[in-house]
Design a protein around this motif. Structure first.
Motif, mmCIF file in Angstrom:
data_model
loop_
_atom_site.group_PDB
_atom_site.id
_atom_site.type_symbol
_atom_site.label_atom_id
_atom_site.label_comp_id
_atom_site.label_asym_id
_atom_site.label_seq_id
_atom_site.Cartn_x
_atom_site.Cartn_y
_atom_site.Cartn_z
ATOM 1 N N UNK A 1 0.868 -1.178 0.000
ATOM 2 C CA UNK A 1 0.000 0.000 0.000
ATOM 3 C C UNK A 1 0.901 1.223 0.000
ATOM 4 N N UNK A 2 0.873 1.982 -1.101
ATOM 5 C CA UNK A 2 1.768 3.124 -1.279
ATOM 6 C C UNK A 2 0.954 4.414 -1.310
ATOM 7 N N UNK A 3 1.605 5.577 -1.077
ATOM 8 C CA UNK A 3 0.847 6.831 -0.961
ATOM 9 C C UNK A 3 0.489 7.501 -2.278
ATOM 10 N N UNK A 4 0.983 6.988 -3.411
ATOM 11 C CA UNK A 4 0.627 7.612 -4.690
ATOM 12 C C UNK A 4 0.662 6.595 -5.822
ATOM 13 N N UNK A 5 0.104 6.992 -6.949
ATOM 14 C CA UNK A 5 -0.037 6.083 -8.084
ATOM 15 C C UNK A 5 1.313 5.757 -8.741
ATOM 16 N N UNK A 6 2.229 6.703 -8.718
ATOM 17 C CA UNK A 6 3.533 6.472 -9.339
ATOM 18 C C UNK A 6 4.254 5.296 -8.681
ATOM 19 N N UNK A 7 4.308 5.285 -7.352
ATOM 20 C CA UNK A 7 4.984 4.197 -6.652
ATOM 21 C C UNK A 7 4.317 2.854 -6.931
ATOM 22 N N UNK A 8 2.988 2.867 -7.016
ATOM 23 C CA UNK A 8 2.272 1.642 -7.366
ATOM 24 C C UNK A 8 2.646 1.196 -8.776
ATOM 25 N N UNK A 9 2.766 2.170 -9.682
ATOM 26 C CA UNK A 9 3.075 1.854 -11.067
ATOM 27 C C UNK A 9 4.450 1.236 -11.245
ATOM 28 N N UNK A 10 5.459 1.807 -10.603
ATOM 29 C CA UNK A 10 6.810 1.246 -10.766
ATOM 30 C C UNK A 10 6.921 -0.117 -10.080
ATOM 31 N N UNK A 11 6.119 -0.322 -9.037
ATOM 32 C CA UNK A 11 6.104 -1.639 -8.398
ATOM 33 C C UNK A 11 5.486 -2.676 -9.327
ATOM 34 N N UNK A 12 4.383 -2.312 -9.960
ATOM 35 C CA UNK A 12 3.745 -3.233 -10.904
ATOM 36 C C UNK A 12 4.691 -3.568 -12.057
ATOM 37 N N UNK A 13 5.371 -2.556 -12.591
ATOM 38 C CA UNK A 13 6.308 -2.783 -13.698
ATOM 39 C C UNK A 13 7.391 -3.774 -13.287
ATOM 40 N N UNK A 14 7.917 -3.624 -12.068
ATOM 41 C CA UNK A 14 8.962 -4.533 -11.591
ATOM 42 C C UNK A 14 8.431 -5.948 -11.413
ATOM 43 N N UNK A 15 7.235 -6.078 -10.859
ATOM 44 C CA UNK A 15 6.700 -7.405 -10.548
ATOM 45 C C UNK A 15 6.212 -8.148 -11.785
ATOM 46 N N UNK A 16 5.764 -7.410 -12.802
ATOM 47 C CA UNK A 16 5.259 -8.112 -13.984
ATOM 48 C C UNK A 16 6.373 -8.724 -14.827
ATOM 49 N N UNK A 17 7.616 -8.514 -14.415
ATOM 50 C CA UNK A 17 8.720 -9.267 -15.009
ATOM 51 C C UNK A 17 8.699 -10.714 -14.525
ATOM 52 N N UNK A 18 7.950 -10.964 -13.452
ATOM 53 C CA UNK A 18 7.961 -12.284 -12.820
ATOM 54 C C UNK A 18 6.586 -12.925 -12.741
ATOM 55 N N UNK A 19 5.542 -12.159 -13.037
ATOM 56 C CA UNK A 19 4.175 -12.677 -13.006
ATOM 57 C C UNK A 19 3.353 -11.899 -14.027
ATOM 58 N N UNK A 20 2.307 -12.517 -14.572
ATOM 59 C CA UNK A 20 1.502 -11.875 -15.612
ATOM 60 C C UNK A 20 0.800 -10.628 -15.080
ATOM 61 N N UNK A 21 0.481 -9.702 -15.994
ATOM 62 C CA UNK A 21 -0.310 -8.524 -15.624
ATOM 63 C C UNK A 21 -1.592 -8.447 -16.433
ATOM 64 N N UNK A 22 -1.940 -9.537 -17.093
ATOM 65 C CA UNK A 22 -3.164 -9.593 -17.896
ATOM 66 C C UNK A 22 -3.982 -10.819 -17.502
ATOM 67 N N UNK A 23 -5.296 -10.690 -17.657
ATOM 68 C CA UNK A 23 -6.217 -11.803 -17.418
ATOM 69 C C UNK A 23 -6.556 -12.464 -18.745
ATOM 70 N N UNK A 24 -6.539 -13.781 -18.776
ATOM 71 C CA UNK A 24 -7.062 -14.509 -19.927
ATOM 72 C C UNK A 24 -8.579 -14.525 -19.785
ATOM 73 N N UNK A 25 -9.257 -13.591 -20.465
ATOM 74 C CA UNK A 25 -10.682 -13.375 -20.219
ATOM 75 C C UNK A 25 -11.533 -14.578 -20.614
ATOM 76 N N UNK A 26 -11.098 -15.326 -21.637
ATOM 77 C CA UNK A 26 -11.891 -16.492 -22.028
ATOM 78 C C UNK A 26 -11.829 -17.584 -20.962
ATOM 79 N N UNK A 27 -10.644 -17.830 -20.424
ATOM 80 C CA UNK A 27 -10.520 -18.827 -19.352
ATOM 81 C C UNK A 27 -11.246 -18.356 -18.101
ATOM 82 N N UNK A 28 -11.187 -17.052 -17.825
ATOM 83 C CA UNK A 28 -11.904 -16.506 -16.671
ATOM 84 C C UNK A 28 -13.396 -16.784 -16.790
ATOM 85 N N UNK A 29 -13.955 -16.568 -17.980
ATOM 86 C CA UNK A 29 -15.394 -16.759 -18.167
ATOM 87 C C UNK A 29 -15.783 -18.235 -18.164
ATOM 88 N N UNK A 30 -14.872 -19.100 -18.560
ATOM 89 C CA UNK A 30 -15.145 -20.545 -18.535
ATOM 90 C C UNK A 30 -14.807 -21.155 -17.181
#
Length: 265
Positions: A142-171
């Motif tokens: 939990x960070x105090x602004x959107x920028x810090x959240x954004x750079x954290x997401x960028x770093x973590x998505x090197x190791x985990x997906x940042x997109x949902x497979x919407x077809x598998x989600x619906x099935x």
């Protein structure tokens, strides 16, 4: 009964099962109560959610002009790492951007098909998870602004997906993954600036159940511009999708700004 509406994102309420509401011209339509009922959706035209004019929708419920003028859809919305309000730098409207960006934000893991990392304002939890069709979710920082959240997401998505497979989600094809274990694995990759905000004592997993009578075995998307009138039996609601008995799925979020008549048979 017949309802007229300019489509907007469905409102949600997390209970034992998510409750969904559609804002119509004269009322809020509780979609949970329409399960197993036949519904006809008729496309009547467009209405921009910003200027209110009956102009063709370009993206996100907005006409072309509003999409490129509105502060609410700047590049920082989809790419939080581009946020600059914390530096006092304007994108389109600094006052608006400060109000939106300089608020507590959460970086999280959600399980909707695969496990994914995402960002949202703290006030949007659990709404954001519901909109993505997640069945489980856990907060990371939990960070105090959107920028810090954004750079954290960028770093973590090197190791985990940042997109949902919407077809598998619906099935409802969901991997069996331990979110607490995944969160601990990612801890080492959090950027230095965001490390003090790691939620060390947070082991709480939010579980989400959806009002679905039967999941489709395959999915075919309803496009109201190509099929201006559709009739089918509603068998579920998940994410921002309506699920019908014939495997048709309708993404309400992608159809924001469309004027429709919904008739419940």
């Amino acid at each position: 009964m017949q309802y007229q509406a300019v489509l907007k994102k469905m409102m949600t309420e997390l209970n034992d099962v998510v409750h969904y509401y559609l804002d119509t011209e004269n009322d809020f339509l509780n979609l949970n109560q329409l399960l197993n009922k036949e519904i006809e959706i008729s496309f009547e035209g467009y209405q921009c959610l910003s200027c209110g004019k009956e102009k063709k929708i370009f993206r996100q419920g907005l006409c072309y002009d509003c999409f490129y003028k509105s502060a609410a859809v700047g590049d920082w919305v989809m790419k939080p790492e581009l946020s600059t309000a914390h530096l006092g730098i304007e994108d389109r409207d600094l006052a608006y951007e400060k109000e939106a960006q300089l608020k507590p934000h959460i970086v999280y893991l959600a399980l909707s098909s695969n496990v994914k990392v995402g960002v949202t304002r703290k006030t949007q939890i659990p709404t954001r998870w519901i909109d993505q069709g997640a069945t489980k979710a856990i907060e990371i920082v939990e960070v105090p602004n959107r920028y810090l959240a954004g750079i954290t997401e960028v770093a973590l998505k090197e190791h985990v997906a940042d997109k949902t497979n919407w077809q598998k989600m619906l099935k409802n094809e969901i991997l069996d993954i331990d979110l607490i274990e995944e969160r601990e694995k990612l801890k080492a990759f959090i950027p230095k600036e965001a490390q003090p905000y790691f939620l060390a004592n947070n082991g709480k997993i939010t579980e989400i159940n959806y009002p679905v009578l039967q999941y489709p075995t395959k999915v075919k998307s309803l496009n109201l511009e190509k099929t201006p009138s559709y009739f089918g039996k509603l068998i579920g609601v998940k994410g921002q999708y309506l699920l019908f008995e014939d495997n048709t799925v309708f993404n309400i979020r992608n159809s924001e700004g469309y004027k429709v008549i919904i008739e419940v048979k």
